[in-house]
Write a protein that holds these residues in place. Structure first.
Motif, PDB file in Angstrom:
ATOM      1  N   ALA A 157      -0.291   7.516  -4.149  1.00  9.05           N
ATOM      2  CA  ALA A 157       0.502   8.105  -5.243  1.00  9.05           C
ATOM      3  C   ALA A 157       1.975   7.695  -5.188  1.00  9.05           C
ATOM      4  N   PRO A 158       2.609   7.611  -4.015  1.00  8.54           N
ATOM      5  CA  PRO A 158       4.027   7.209  -3.991  1.00  8.54           C
ATOM      6  C   PRO A 158       4.285   5.788  -4.512  1.00  8.54           C
ATOM      7  N   LEU A 159       3.246   4.963  -4.604  1.00  7.67           N
ATOM      8  CA  LEU A 159       3.414   3.585  -5.077  1.00  7.67           C
ATOM      9  C   LEU A 159       3.287   3.458  -6.591  1.00  7.67           C
ATOM     10  N   LEU A 160       2.928   4.554  -7.272  1.00  6.69           N
ATOM     11  CA  LEU A 160       2.661   4.509  -8.705  1.00  6.69           C
ATOM     12  C   LEU A 160       3.936   4.349  -9.526  1.00  6.69           C
ATOM     13  N   ALA A 161       3.846   3.475 -10.521  1.00  8.38           N
ATOM     14  CA  ALA A 161       4.930   3.311 -11.492  1.00  8.38           C
ATOM     15  C   ALA A 161       4.831   4.428 -12.521  1.00  8.38           C
ATOM     16  N   PRO A 162       5.929   4.778 -13.170  1.00 10.13           N
ATOM     17  CA  PRO A 162       5.844   5.758 -14.265  1.00 10.13           C
ATOM     18  C   PRO A 162       4.844   5.274 -15.327  1.00 10.13           C
ATOM     19  N   GLY A 163       3.988   6.156 -15.783  1.00  7.44           N
ATOM     20  CA  GLY A 163       2.993   5.809 -16.793  1.00  7.44           C
ATOM     21  C   GLY A 163       1.758   5.112 -16.258  1.00  7.44           C
ATOM     22  N   ALA A 164       1.624   5.037 -14.951  1.00  8.48           N
ATOM     23  CA  ALA A 164       0.457   4.373 -14.355  1.00  8.48           C
ATOM     24  C   ALA A 164      -0.827   5.113 -14.723  1.00  8.48           C
TER      25      ALA A 164
END
Length: 178
Positions: A157-164
């Protein structure tokens, strides 16, 4: 009619033909025996188009990786899919077997787009940011236990871009995923 309605009315085989006709890039995915249904393959592809960086936890024999590879190709070929698996069938109902070679053969059309990392997802997470700068699409389909899914979520989850986009597979049958 919805994708679910199509599969219910006409069956899995006809739904597969429908999706291959509508999205020709999915033909390779549909040639691979998998636990993914026709609706799931079509949905993964539709959600993936326009996204660039993918993490797939649980790659099995490559059907979902081909959906992501086809989506990248449809958008011009600029992107990466990080495929993470032990390729030992650790969480599969069929029992243990090595699927590394089968995955490679099934996904060879996307060799320049797919990066394979062999290992358990939580143990190899540090290597992902060396390959892609962020995650646009996270597909969790590895360890089907509650603890395994939660650990994958917390790790990636910490690697997710906004809107992923985030997709959890096997919700309907695996008690752990529920």
């Amino acid at each position: 009619m919805t994708f679910a309605g199509i599969a219910t009315v006409v069956g899995e085989r006809v739904a597969s033909l429908y999706f291959c006709g509508r999205y020709p890039g999915l033909r390779r995915s549909f040639a691979i025996p998998s636990h993914l249904t026709a609706i799931e393959r079509g949905t993964l592809y539709r959600l993936a188009v326009g996204r660039k960086y993918f993490v797939e936890i649980g790659s099995y024999t490559g059907a979902s990786a081909c959906c992501f590879g086809a989506a990248i190709m449809a958008a011009g070929g600029d992107g990466r899919v990080v495929c993470i698996d032990t390729w030992k069938n650790d969480a599969m109902t069929e029992g243990k077997r090595d699927t590394w070679s089968e995955f490679g053969k099934n996904t060879d059309a996307y060799d320049g787009l797919l990066v394979r990392i062999r290992g358990f997802s939580a143990e190899v997470s540090g290597r992902v940011s060396d390959i892609i700068p962020w995650v646009d699409f996270l597909f969790i389909d590895g360890d089907h236990t509650y603890e395994g899914v939660l650990n994958d979520w917390r790790t990636y989850a910490p690697l997710l871009a906004p809107g992923a986009a985030i997709v959890f597979h096997d919700y309907g049958w695996s008690d752990g995923v529920r």
